[in-house]
Design a protein around this motif. Structure first.
Motif, PDB file in Angstrom:
ATOM      1  N   MET A   1     -52.408  65.117  24.494  1.00 11.45           N
ATOM      2  CA  MET A   1     -50.999  65.043  24.075  1.00 11.45           C
ATOM      3  C   MET A   1     -50.159  65.852  25.053  1.00 11.45           C
ATOM      4  N   ALA A   2     -49.281  65.196  25.742  1.00 14.46           N
ATOM      5  CA  ALA A   2     -48.492  65.881  26.752  1.00 14.46           C
ATOM      6  C   ALA A   2     -47.260  66.489  26.116  1.00 14.46           C
ATOM      7  N   SER A   3     -47.009  67.743  26.363  1.00 12.10           N
ATOM      8  CA  SER A   3     -45.835  68.396  25.796  1.00 12.10           C
ATOM      9  C   SER A   3     -44.655  68.225  26.728  1.00 12.10           C
ATOM     10  N   ASN A 366     -40.940  60.300  16.123  1.00 16.25           N
ATOM     11  CA  ASN A 366     -40.206  59.081  16.507  1.00 16.25           C
ATOM     12  C   ASN A 366     -38.705  59.298  16.493  1.00 16.25           C
ATOM     13  N   LEU A 367     -38.277  60.383  17.130  1.00 15.33           N
ATOM     14  CA  LEU A 367     -36.850  60.674  17.221  1.00 15.33           C
ATOM     15  C   LEU A 367     -36.183  59.685  18.174  1.00 15.33           C
ATOM     16  N   GLN A 368     -35.114  59.059  17.721  1.00 20.49           N
ATOM     17  CA  GLN A 368     -34.384  58.095  18.539  1.00 20.49           C
ATOM     18  C   GLN A 368     -32.884  58.231  18.274  1.00 20.49           C
ATOM     19  N   VAL A 369     -32.092  57.688  19.180  1.00 22.72           N
ATOM     20  CA  VAL A 369     -30.649  57.588  18.974  1.00 22.72           C
ATOM     21  C   VAL A 369     -30.218  56.141  19.199  1.00 22.72           C
ATOM     22  N   VAL A 370     -29.032  55.811  18.719  1.00 21.66           N
ATOM     23  CA  VAL A 370     -28.464  54.468  18.881  1.00 21.66           C
ATOM     24  C   VAL A 370     -27.398  54.535  19.972  1.00 21.66           C
ATOM     25  N   ASP A 371     -27.479  53.604  20.942  1.00 24.94           N
ATOM     26  CA  ASP A 371     -26.511  53.626  22.045  1.00 24.94           C
ATOM     27  C   ASP A 371     -25.301  52.747  21.739  1.00 24.94           C
ATOM     28  N   TRP A 372     -24.406  52.627  22.707  1.00 28.25           N
ATOM     29  CA  TRP A 372     -23.138  51.914  22.531  1.00 28.25           C
ATOM     30  C   TRP A 372     -23.331  50.438  22.197  1.00 28.25           C
ATOM     31  N   ASP A 373     -24.484  49.878  22.575  1.00 27.35           N
ATOM     32  CA  ASP A 373     -24.747  48.449  22.371  1.00 27.35           C
ATOM     33  C   ASP A 373     -25.659  48.210  21.165  1.00 27.35           C
ATOM     34  N   ASN A 374     -25.721  49.186  20.255  1.00 25.60           N
ATOM     35  CA  ASN A 374     -26.509  49.065  19.025  1.00 25.60           C
ATOM     36  C   ASN A 374     -28.000  48.911  19.295  1.00 25.60           C
ATOM     37  N   LEU A 379     -35.103  59.573  23.039  1.00 23.03           N
ATOM     38  CA  LEU A 379     -34.280  60.690  23.501  1.00 23.03           C
ATOM     39  C   LEU A 379     -34.650  61.027  24.947  1.00 23.03           C
ATOM     40  N   SER A 380     -33.646  61.354  25.728  1.00 23.79           N
ATOM     41  CA  SER A 380     -33.921  61.680  27.129  1.00 23.79           C
ATOM     42  C   SER A 380     -33.831  63.180  27.397  1.00 23.79           C
ATOM     43  N   ILE A 398     -44.008  65.057  23.353  1.00 29.55           N
ATOM     44  CA  ILE A 398     -43.825  63.606  23.447  1.00 29.55           C
ATOM     45  C   ILE A 398     -45.192  62.973  23.686  1.00 29.55           C
ATOM     46  N   ASN A 399     -45.450  61.857  22.997  1.00 33.50           N
ATOM     47  CA  ASN A 399     -46.668  61.087  23.277  1.00 33.50           C
ATOM     48  C   ASN A 399     -46.414  59.617  22.986  1.00 33.50           C
ATOM     49  N   SER A 400     -47.415  58.793  23.238  1.00 35.58           N
ATOM     50  CA  SER A 400     -47.208  57.343  23.149  1.00 35.58           C
ATOM     51  C   SER A 400     -47.148  56.845  21.717  1.00 35.58           C
ATOM     52  N   VAL A 401     -47.632  57.618  20.762  1.00 39.76           N
ATOM     53  CA  VAL A 401     -47.642  57.185  19.360  1.00 39.76           C
ATOM     54  C   VAL A 401     -46.417  57.676  18.615  1.00 39.76           C
ATOM     55  N   TRP A 402     -46.074  58.941  18.779  1.00 38.13           N
ATOM     56  CA  TRP A 402     -44.964  59.543  18.042  1.00 38.13           C
ATOM     57  C   TRP A 402     -43.671  59.607  18.858  1.00 38.13           C
ATOM     58  N   GLY A 403     -43.701  59.198  20.115  1.00 39.93           N
ATOM     59  CA  GLY A 403     -42.504  59.340  20.937  1.00 39.93           C
ATOM     60  C   GLY A 403     -42.100  60.805  20.992  1.00 39.93           C
ATOM     61  N   ASN A 404     -40.781  61.062  20.940  1.00 44.31           N
ATOM     62  CA  ASN A 404     -40.318  62.443  20.838  1.00 44.31           C
ATOM     63  C   ASN A 404     -40.607  62.974  19.441  1.00 44.31           C
ATOM     64  N   TYR A 405     -41.153  64.196  19.380  1.00 46.10           N
ATOM     65  CA  TYR A 405     -41.467  64.785  18.079  1.00 46.10           C
ATOM     66  C   TYR A 405     -41.358  66.294  18.192  1.00 46.10           C
ATOM     67  N   PHE A 406     -41.401  66.971  17.064  1.00 48.04           N
ATOM     68  CA  PHE A 406     -41.618  68.417  17.064  1.00 48.04           C
ATOM     69  C   PHE A 406     -42.231  68.839  15.738  1.00 48.04           C
ATOM     70  N   TYR A 407     -43.002  69.929  15.817  1.00 48.96           N
ATOM     71  CA  TYR A 407     -43.460  70.639  14.630  1.00 48.96           C
ATOM     72  C   TYR A 407     -42.542  71.845  14.440  1.00 48.96           C
ATOM     73  N   TYR A 408     -42.341  72.253  13.192  1.00 45.03           N
ATOM     74  CA  TYR A 408     -41.406  73.346  12.929  1.00 45.03           C
ATOM     75  C   TYR A 408     -41.741  73.974  11.578  1.00 45.03           C
ATOM     76  N   GLY A 409     -41.144  75.126  11.313  1.00 50.51           N
ATOM     77  CA  GLY A 409     -41.245  75.748  10.001  1.00 50.51           C
ATOM     78  C   GLY A 409     -41.852  77.137  10.044  1.00 50.51           C
ATOM     79  N   GLY A 410     -42.178  77.650   8.869  1.00 52.72           N
ATOM     80  CA  GLY A 410     -42.760  78.976   8.778  1.00 52.72           C
ATOM     81  C   GLY A 410     -42.660  79.554   7.387  1.00 52.72           C
ATOM     82  N   PRO A 411     -43.259  80.742   7.203  1.00 53.31           N
ATOM     83  CA  PRO A 411     -43.340  81.326   5.868  1.00 53.31           C
ATOM     84  C   PRO A 411     -42.165  82.215   5.491  1.00 53.31           C
TER      85      PRO A 411
END
Length: 418
Positions: A1-3, A366-374, A379-380, A398-411
């Motif tokens: 998994m490439a970061s 799978n974070l994505q955005v919508v551009d001007w042409d719908n 994400l770049s 980022i990887n081929s299955v989840w696209g852009n992603y992140f893990y987050y959180g804490g106690p």
């Protein structure tokens, strides 16, 4: 998994700080708060009567006549309200109208939420709302009596925020993009039931679609899940929405607690509990959220879960968002009221740090955005930022299955976060 990591310029955290300040939901007590809770205060019958009259008037405006009522296992009452009689149509610009037909989805869109039909507790009984109605969580007198401000019930507080983290501070772990024109955003988020330490704190995970400066003209559209004992009276994670066009001053509200958002479906109740939830080292359940601007009419639509259109925010509600968004943000937020002088033990996400990874930490994928042409596009330039990384942190990739992603959180409170 490439970061995939982005070096953040000094300007960006300041820019995001302004956003975070205005995206607060801190239940501090104002002059409008319920006055007579304290044991050392004098009971004032006239003021109590006035308050109860305000509550009764507000409840009669929020709660519309139902053609069917459903009792949820979690104690909620779900009213099935004729669609054109929902609170949105109290708005002067919507009076006498009916909900619009669904628009075209963005190109490249395929529903990807793991959850199918039974995504909310009220649906588990098999009951549903009839066609032509929308399910609305009934607001009760108890809901309003819990609120820190009766007059501003359903809204985020309008207040000045101190910059030091010791004063009811809001803490974040977020990914964001800026510097372009955005016409929507999409993400899949796994749902947890984080522990919230007291009634006046919360834990949420959401998307923000933002435009305007970070002054009084800030426009936002928000959607995600939250645990908020003050707003809902329990610790269930609940699907929620929010909007404002003036930095939370006088416009906007949660869910359907004011005229604004138009609901169009009879299957999802905004503000209702999500079920099932993810478990540590166990099953992972996520929801997909998509917000996008209909190119034809300009309204901002919301899709939840597996292709269910929830409804839309009419474009006339906004100023800057009538055109496009200038920033999109994803991530978690908690309130740290420092009970007993220590950092709160309120959890963000799963309550575990990002480094624990899948099945243990919370994620956005799978974070994505919508551009001007719908078009939905990857994400770049995703940047990640945690403002209190010893308490809650974030790791992007980022990887081929989840696209852009992140893990987050804490106690929250721990040996490194006293």
């Amino acid at each position: 998994m490439a970061s995939s990591w982005c070096r953040i310029s000094p300007i960006i955290p300041i820019f995001v700080w302004f956003l975070l300040v205005f995206s607060l939901v801190c239940p501090v007590h104002s002059l409008e708060t319920i006055e007579d809770r304290g044991s050392n205060q004098t009971f004032r019958p006239n003021e109590e009567l006035k308050k109860l009259k305000i509550i009764a008037a507000r409840l009669s405006k929020i709660n519309k006549p139902a053609v069917k009522t459903i009792q949820s296992p979690d104690g909620d009452i779900i009213d099935c309200v004729v669609s054109h009689l929902q609170p949105a149509f109290d708005h002067p610009q919507l009076k006498g109208q009916k909900p619009l037909d669904p628009p075209d989805r963005p190109k490249g869109h395929s529903p990807s939420g793991m959850l199918e039909e039974n995504v909310q507790l009220w649906r588990l009984s098999g009951e549903s709302c009839p066609e032509g109605t929308v399910p609305i969580r009934r607001t009760t007198e108890e809901d309003m009596l819990r609120a820190s401000s009766v007059r501003r019930f359903g809204r985020k507080p309008r207040r000045h925020v101190r910059r030091d983290s010791s004063s009811n501070g809001h803490e974040h772990a977020v990914g964001y993009v800026s510097g372009d024109q955005y016409y929507g955003a999409k993400a899949s988020i796994n749902v947890w039931a984080p522990r919230v330490a007291n009634q006046y704190e919360f834990s949420l995970s959401q998307m923000w679609v933002i435009s305007g400066s970070f002054g009084d003209d800030l426009n936002t559209i928000e959607a995600g899940w939250q645990v908020s004992p003050e707003l809902y009276g329990d610790n269930y994670p609940r699907f929620f929405t929010y909007w404002t066009t003036d930095a939370y001053q006088a416009t906007g509200c949660y869910n359907l607690l004011c005229s604004g958002f138009v609901q169009t479906n009879n299957r999802i109740a905004i503000g209702a509990a999500i079920s099932p939830t993810s478990s540590y080292n166990g099953g992972q359940f996520d929801i997909s959220l998509l917000v996008w601007k209909d190119p034809k009419h300009g309204n901002w639509w919301l899709e939840f879960g597996s292709g269910i259109l929830v409804g839309y925010w009419p474009s006339f509600l906004f100023t800057h968002l009538q055109s496009h968004a200038s920033m999109v943000q994803f991530g978690g937020e908690t309130v740290n009221s420092r009970p007993s002088g220590f950092h709160t033990s309120t959890q963000m996400g799963s309550g575990h740090f990002a480094g624990e990874g899948f099945g243990k930490a919370s994620y956005f994928r799978n974070l994505q955005v919508v551009d001007w042409d719908n078009n939905l596009i990857p994400l770049s330039n995703l940047r990640v930022l945690a403002d209190h990384p010893n308490c809650y942190d974030i790791q992007g990739g980022i990887n081929s299955v989840w696209g852009n992603y992140f893990y987050y959180g804490g106690p929250g409170r721990n040996v490194r976060c006293p």
